[in-house]
Structure formats: structure tokens, C-alpha cells
Write a protein that holds these residues in place. Structure first.
Motif, PDB file in Angstrom:
ATOM      1  N   LEU A  51     -55.995 -38.994 -82.222  1.00 17.23           N
ATOM      2  CA  LEU A  51     -55.705 -40.617 -81.793  1.00 17.23           C
ATOM      3  C   LEU A  51     -54.597 -41.231 -82.349  1.00 17.23           C
ATOM      4  CD1 LEU A  51     -55.652 -41.629 -78.960  1.00 17.23           C
ATOM      5  CD2 LEU A  51     -57.427 -42.933 -80.142  1.00 17.23           C
ATOM      6  N   GLU A  52     -53.380 -41.550 -82.319  1.00 16.26           N
ATOM      7  CA  GLU A  52     -52.983 -42.840 -82.929  1.00 16.26           C
ATOM      8  C   GLU A  52     -52.453 -43.573 -81.881  1.00 16.26           C
ATOM      9  OE1 GLU A  52     -49.501 -41.899 -85.654  1.00 16.26           O
ATOM     10  OE2 GLU A  52     -48.480 -42.872 -84.327  1.00 16.26           O
ATOM     11  N   MET A  53     -52.711 -44.876 -81.920  1.00 13.92           N
ATOM     12  CA  MET A  53     -52.821 -45.822 -80.656  1.00 13.92           C
ATOM     13  C   MET A  53     -51.980 -46.929 -81.294  1.00 13.92           C
ATOM     14  SD  MET A  53     -56.129 -47.058 -77.839  1.00 13.92           S
ATOM     15  CE  MET A  53     -55.433 -48.040 -76.968  1.00 13.92           C
ATOM     16  N   HIS A  54     -50.483 -47.303 -80.445  1.00 14.63           N
ATOM     17  CA  HIS A  54     -49.979 -48.534 -80.622  1.00 14.63           C
ATOM     18  C   HIS A  54     -50.862 -50.295 -80.220  1.00 14.63           C
ATOM     19  CE1 HIS A  54     -46.499 -46.131 -83.659  1.00 14.63           C
ATOM     20  NE2 HIS A  54     -46.918 -45.922 -82.837  1.00 14.63           N
ATOM     21  N   ALA A  83     -55.256 -31.977 -76.763  1.00 15.30           N
ATOM     22  CA  ALA A  83     -55.970 -30.464 -77.663  1.00 15.30           C
ATOM     23  C   ALA A  83     -56.098 -30.522 -79.340  1.00 15.30           C
ATOM     24  CB  ALA A  83     -55.433 -29.156 -77.831  1.00 15.30           C
ATOM     25  N   GLU A  84     -54.957 -31.570 -79.483  1.00 14.42           N
ATOM     26  CA  GLU A  84     -54.781 -31.616 -80.935  1.00 14.42           C
ATOM     27  C   GLU A  84     -54.802 -33.691 -81.560  1.00 14.42           C
ATOM     28  OE1 GLU A  84     -55.245 -30.113 -83.415  1.00 14.42           O
ATOM     29  OE2 GLU A  84     -55.620 -28.298 -82.164  1.00 14.42           O
ATOM     30  N   LEU A  85     -53.185 -33.168 -80.940  1.00 17.31           N
ATOM     31  CA  LEU A  85     -52.993 -34.677 -81.295  1.00 17.31           C
ATOM     32  C   LEU A  85     -52.010 -35.840 -79.889  1.00 17.31           C
ATOM     33  CD1 LEU A  85     -52.077 -37.423 -83.058  1.00 17.31           C
ATOM     34  CD2 LEU A  85     -50.604 -36.731 -83.681  1.00 17.31           C
ATOM     35  N   LEU A  86     -53.132 -36.991 -79.578  1.00 19.29           N
ATOM     36  CA  LEU A  86     -52.603 -38.287 -78.753  1.00 19.29           C
ATOM     37  C   LEU A  86     -51.620 -39.143 -78.883  1.00 19.29           C
ATOM     38  CD1 LEU A  86     -52.655 -39.088 -75.467  1.00 19.29           C
ATOM     39  CD2 LEU A  86     -54.959 -40.066 -75.901  1.00 19.29           C
ATOM     40  N   GLU A  87     -50.942 -39.579 -79.103  1.00 15.05           N
ATOM     41  CA  GLU A  87     -49.799 -40.322 -79.306  1.00 15.05           C
ATOM     42  C   GLU A  87     -50.045 -41.909 -78.037  1.00 15.05           C
ATOM     43  OE1 GLU A  87     -46.873 -40.051 -82.441  1.00 15.05           O
ATOM     44  OE2 GLU A  87     -46.702 -38.063 -82.155  1.00 15.05           O
ATOM     45  N   LEU A  88     -50.048 -42.979 -78.577  1.00 13.62           N
ATOM     46  CA  LEU A  88     -49.755 -43.586 -76.932  1.00 13.62           C
ATOM     47  C   LEU A  88     -49.530 -44.793 -77.790  1.00 13.62           C
ATOM     48  CD1 LEU A  88     -54.103 -44.308 -75.748  1.00 13.62           C
ATOM     49  CD2 LEU A  88     -52.095 -42.850 -75.416  1.00 13.62           C
ATOM     50  N   GLN A  89     -47.987 -45.052 -77.629  1.00 16.40           N
ATOM     51  CA  GLN A  89     -46.667 -46.236 -77.748  1.00 16.40           C
ATOM     52  C   GLN A  89     -47.216 -47.381 -76.969  1.00 16.40           C
ATOM     53  OE1 GLN A  89     -44.393 -44.931 -80.077  1.00 16.40           O
ATOM     54  NE2 GLN A  89     -45.605 -43.068 -79.651  1.00 16.40           N
ATOM     55  N   PRO A  90     -46.533 -48.403 -77.452  1.00 17.39           N
ATOM     56  CA  PRO A  90     -47.110 -49.461 -77.277  1.00 17.39           C
ATOM     57  C   PRO A  90     -46.754 -49.736 -75.116  1.00 17.39           C
ATOM     58  CG  PRO A  90     -45.330 -49.604 -78.807  1.00 17.39           C
ATOM     59  CD  PRO A  90     -44.973 -48.450 -78.071  1.00 17.39           C
ATOM     60  N   LYS A  91     -46.002 -48.714 -74.837  1.00 20.99           N
ATOM     61  CA  LYS A  91     -45.893 -49.409 -73.065  1.00 20.99           C
ATOM     62  C   LYS A  91     -47.188 -48.172 -72.351  1.00 20.99           C
ATOM     63  CE  LYS A  91     -41.501 -52.057 -73.333  1.00 20.99           C
ATOM     64  NZ  LYS A  91     -41.314 -52.534 -73.016  1.00 20.99           N
ATOM     65  N   ALA A  92     -47.472 -47.638 -73.131  1.00 20.42           N
ATOM     66  CA  ALA A  92     -48.816 -46.949 -72.397  1.00 20.42           C
ATOM     67  C   ALA A  92     -49.668 -47.596 -71.442  1.00 20.42           C
ATOM     68  CB  ALA A  92     -49.410 -45.607 -73.330  1.00 20.42           C
TER      69      ALA A  92
END
Length: 131
Positions: free
Chosen positions: A100-103, A80-89
């Protein structure tokens, strides 16, 4: 401070080596290090945070205000607010988010759908590779 909201505390843990079969509803914060076969949803009354660690697997719908993924999700993800995708997602399903924050290294096999935020365009932030 600086426009950031305080994050809800992580109060629950599904530990590595633990498997949960069934739907989960949580309040405030949840960290998953194990495996969940079922939907994982935050109660809607309070701000929520869900962390899916590198070793974790979720097979079902994931829904919370702030979602951090570094493991595997097989199902739709709704932040609903922030989605963080780390390197191994790894996400196998459609994704909806307000920001969206995507590594580098994260993979989504599905459609990206930004949530409507009035007249504003959704925030998309590309994370720098600091390694």
C-alpha cells in the motif's frame, strides 16, 4: 531493473463524460476518467493495472493486480499486488492489498486488510508530501 516488474500497458479508456452501467472485465490496463456503476475486475490470466483518475467514480467492486486511485470508489477494493492512493482518493469500502502506498489527503472509510504473503509482513509505504 531494480526489482520492479514492467507495468502492463493501458489499452482501454472510459473517458470523462462517459457512464457505464454494468460489470467490466478487462485485460492488461484500464483507465477510468468517467463513471462506472458496476464491478470492475481484471481478467486473472495476465498482470493488470487499473487507474481511477481524479474525475472518475466507480460504484462497485474494484479488483486488479495494481490499482491506482485518485477519484472515488464506493465499494470494496482488492489489489493483488500494489494499491496506490493519490491525494484525492476517496474509498467507501473495505480495502485489501499486498503493498500500500497512500498519499496525504487520501481517505478510506472501511477496513484495511493486508493480504497474506507467506511469512513476510505486508509492505506499507508512506508517501512524502512534495507540494
Amino acid at each position: 531493473m531494480f526489482g520492479k516488474k514492467a507495468q502492463p500497458p493501458i489499452k482501454s479508456l472510459i473517458a470523462h463524460g462517459t457512464r457505464v452501467d454494468g460489470n467490466l472485465i478487462f485485460t492488461e490496463g484500464l483507465r477510468i476518467d468517467g463513471e462506472v456503476v458496476g464491478d470492475v475486475r481484471a481478467a486473472t490470466e495476465e498482470p493488470s493495472m487499473l487507474v481511477i483518475s481524479e474525475a472518475a467514480t466507480v460504484q462497485g467492486t474494484v479488483q486488479a493486480d495494481h490499482v491506482i486511485v485518485n477519484g472515488t470508489v464506493r465499494g470494496p477494493v482488492h489489489a493483488a499486488e500494489l494499491l496506490e492512493l493519490q491525494p484525492k482518493a476517496r474509498i467507501e469500502g473495505d480495502v485489501s492489498y499486498r503493498a500500500l502506498e497512500m498519499h496525504q489527503g487520501a481517505v478510506i472509510a472501511g477496513q484495511l486488510q493486508p493480504l497474506e504473503a507467506g511469512e513476510e509482513k505486508p509492505l506499507l509505504k508512506l508517501a512524502a508530501n512534495n507540494s
